[in-house]
Motif scaffolding. Structure first.
Motif, mmCIF file in Angstrom:
data_model
loop_
_atom_site.group_PDB
_atom_site.id
_atom_site.type_symbol
_atom_site.label_atom_id
_atom_site.label_comp_id
_atom_site.label_asym_id
_atom_site.label_seq_id
_atom_site.Cartn_x
_atom_site.Cartn_y
_atom_site.Cartn_z
ATOM 1 N N PRO A 269 -13.235 -34.243 -4.310
ATOM 2 C CA PRO A 269 -13.833 -32.944 -4.608
ATOM 3 C C PRO A 269 -14.139 -32.692 -6.080
ATOM 4 O O PRO A 269 -14.795 -31.705 -6.415
ATOM 5 C CB PRO A 269 -12.771 -31.958 -4.110
ATOM 6 N N SER B 79 -19.275 -33.566 -15.324
ATOM 7 C CA SER B 79 -20.619 -33.652 -15.907
ATOM 8 C C SER B 79 -20.809 -34.920 -16.734
ATOM 9 O O SER B 79 -21.937 -35.360 -16.943
ATOM 10 C CB SER B 79 -20.899 -32.425 -16.785
ATOM 11 N N LYS C 211 -15.930 -32.742 -9.541
ATOM 12 C CA LYS C 211 -17.298 -32.931 -10.024
ATOM 13 C C LYS C 211 -17.275 -32.887 -11.558
ATOM 14 O O LYS C 211 -16.954 -31.858 -12.141
ATOM 15 C CB LYS C 211 -18.234 -31.846 -9.494
ATOM 16 N N GLN D 299 -23.193 -27.309 3.557
ATOM 17 C CA GLN D 299 -22.391 -27.223 2.337
ATOM 18 C C GLN D 299 -21.671 -28.544 2.071
ATOM 19 O O GLN D 299 -21.648 -29.036 0.941
ATOM 20 C CB GLN D 299 -21.373 -26.084 2.458
ATOM 21 N N ALA D 300 -21.061 -29.119 3.112
ATOM 22 C CA ALA D 300 -20.379 -30.399 2.937
ATOM 23 C C ALA D 300 -21.366 -31.490 2.523
ATOM 24 O O ALA D 300 -21.051 -32.339 1.674
ATOM 25 C CB ALA D 300 -19.665 -30.791 4.227
ATOM 26 N N LYS D 301 -22.546 -31.475 3.102
ATOM 27 C CA LYS D 301 -23.550 -32.483 2.742
ATOM 28 C C LYS D 301 -24.000 -32.315 1.295
ATOM 29 O O LYS D 301 -24.160 -33.289 0.566
ATOM 30 C CB LYS D 301 -24.745 -32.373 3.693
ATOM 31 N N ALA D 302 -24.197 -31.072 0.869
ATOM 32 C CA ALA D 302 -24.646 -30.823 -0.499
ATOM 33 C C ALA D 302 -23.603 -31.217 -1.525
ATOM 34 O O ALA D 302 -23.935 -31.572 -2.659
ATOM 35 C CB ALA D 302 -25.004 -29.341 -0.663
ATOM 36 N N ARG D 303 -22.321 -31.190 -1.126
ATOM 37 C CA ARG D 303 -21.226 -31.472 -2.059
ATOM 38 C C ARG D 303 -20.596 -32.838 -1.831
ATOM 39 O O ARG D 303 -19.534 -33.134 -2.379
ATOM 40 C CB ARG D 303 -20.153 -30.389 -1.907
ATOM 41 N N ASP D 304 -21.240 -33.684 -1.040
ATOM 42 C CA ASP D 304 -20.714 -35.030 -0.760
ATOM 43 C C ASP D 304 -19.296 -34.978 -0.201
ATOM 44 O O ASP D 304 -18.425 -35.757 -0.596
ATOM 45 C CB ASP D 304 -20.742 -35.909 -2.020
ATOM 46 N N GLY D 305 -19.083 -34.082 0.742
ATOM 47 C CA GLY D 305 -17.777 -33.980 1.378
ATOM 48 C C GLY D 305 -17.433 -35.200 2.208
ATOM 49 O O GLY D 305 -16.257 -35.506 2.417
#
Length: 395
Positions: free
Chosen positions: A361, A365, A363, A335-341
């Motif tokens: 955090p 558009s 995001k 999850q952190a990887k998918a959201r660039d944590g």
């Protein structure tokens, strides 16, 4: 893509955590941030708050502590001694070219230099000037120094945190500082909206203690409504049961039963269906009243399962559940990887040429956050920024 605040300039006279949290957020959103650092102290105090530190290519310690880096990307470090007349004049020149000033000196601390809001608004009426302090610019405590731990104590959050029979506890990170920085950011953005409509600047006064009291949220409202002081419950919730951390055979899980239907499914999973039929536990108000009887029964049964068994089993029956992750598991999760944590930024002087930081955090558009410049070495951009001043004066 340009950031939402692209073209705006922030003069950052803050240090430590609350102010830098605000200015890093503005920088992530696209603003240019000039971070003023004192050459006498070799910059922001947090440069020395380590270990750990970034090591250079020769293995030597740099002035980039992890603490400093956590809130100082997207900034240009400018070494200026504001205690000198020359330094004060440079700050005035920079302030005239800035849209926003953020400072966290003690109230009145910059007035002796003519760098307070009253001094700078004369030469820049549309300036947005944000002052961050421990207790605010007014009130009987205005002169007291402000530290995160003091704010957590004075503002009440420590009285709610910790085990019922233990000491009051601070939160594990400097949350009063961080949230004050977030409130400051909101204030700055609101003031920008007003300035864009009216042309007027203004002074924003935000305090660690004020903001900490504001985010007492439901516990604050509970007290104001009932007049009853809330009690420390460890990881328990004042208004929902069961809603806390439980041990398993190999770790800890969070179980968050939000309604009576979920409680019945939870009991079925545990093989304790009789609890859901018991009038002492069948409704949430009853579970709150009888939590001391209920929780040990649940805790004993959950110890028979592994973390993975509890999580998989409760997810299958749609009961909210999750792990208590250590940082390696949290920041290394899919999850952190998918959201660039976690992000990586280049640092030429670093041992491996880059540093790892926590990502923003937000995001967007249309106007995404950006990571343009890594946390700076002390005074790294002094000549560059002051040269811009001279170019502006010539033109």
């Amino acid at each position: 893509m340009a950031g939402a605040l692209d073209g705006l300039v922030v003069l950052d006279l803050s240090r430590i955590l609350a102010g830098p949290t605000c200015t890093q957020m503005l920088g992530d959103l696209g603003a240019t941030v000039w971070k003023i650092e004192n050459p006498k102290s070799k910059g922001d105090d947090t440069r020395a708050w380590g270990p750990p530190y970034v090591r250079d290519v020769d293995g030597n310690q740099t002035d980039l502590s992890a603490y400093f880096m956590c809130t100082n990307r997207n900034k240009q470090s400018v070494a200026v001694d504001i205690a000198t007349p020359e330094g004060q004049e440079l700050i005035r020149q920079l302030a005239v070219r800035a849209d926003i000033v953020v400072e966290n000196f003690k109230p009145g601390g910059l007035s002796k230099y003519g760098l307070d809001y009253e001094g700078l608004k004369v030469v820049h009426p549309s300036l947005i000037y944000c002052s961050i302090s421990g207790y605010g610019q007014t009130g009987p405590n205005r002169e007291k120094p402000g530290y995160d731990l003091m704010a957590q104590g004075f503002g009440g959050i420590m009285s709610l945190t910790g085990e019922a029979d233990g000491q009051p506890m601070k939160v594990g990170v400097g949350i009063a500082d961080v949230m004050c920085g977030m409130y400051a950011t909101i204030g700055v953005l609101a003031a920008l909206r007003h300035r864009d409509q009216s042309g007027e600047g203004q002074h924003i006064d935000v305090a660690l203690v004020d903001t900490q009291m504001a985010w007492l949220i439901n516990e604050g409202a509970n007290f104001l409504t009932s007049g009853q002081l809330p009690q420390r419950r460890g990881n328990g919730h004042p208004n929902i049961v069961p809603y806390e951390v439980f041990g398993t055979s190999d770790g800890h899980v969070i179980v968050a039963v939000g309604n009576d239907a979920q409680f019945r499914r939870f009991c079925d999973f545990l093989g304790l269906a009789e609890l859901a039929d018991d009038v002492k536990f069948s409704t949430n108000p009853a579970r709150i009243e009888n939590r001391l009887e209920l929780i040990p029964q649940i805790a004993t049964r959950l110890n028979d399962y592994t973390m993975d068994e509890v999580i998989a089993g409760l997810e299958a029956v749609k009961v909210p559940v999750g792990p208590v992750n250590t940082l390696d598991r949290a920041l290394g999760s899919d999850q952190a990887k998918a959201r660039d944590g976690v992000i990586k930024m280049p640092v030429e002087s670093a041992e491996n040429g880059e540093v790892s930081l926590l990502g923003n955090p937000l995001k967007f558009s249309k106007t995404p956050v950006s990571y343009r410049t890594s946390p700076p070495r002390f005074g790294e951009h002094t000549e560059e920024v002051l040269a811009q001043l001279q170019q502006t004066e010539v033109t």
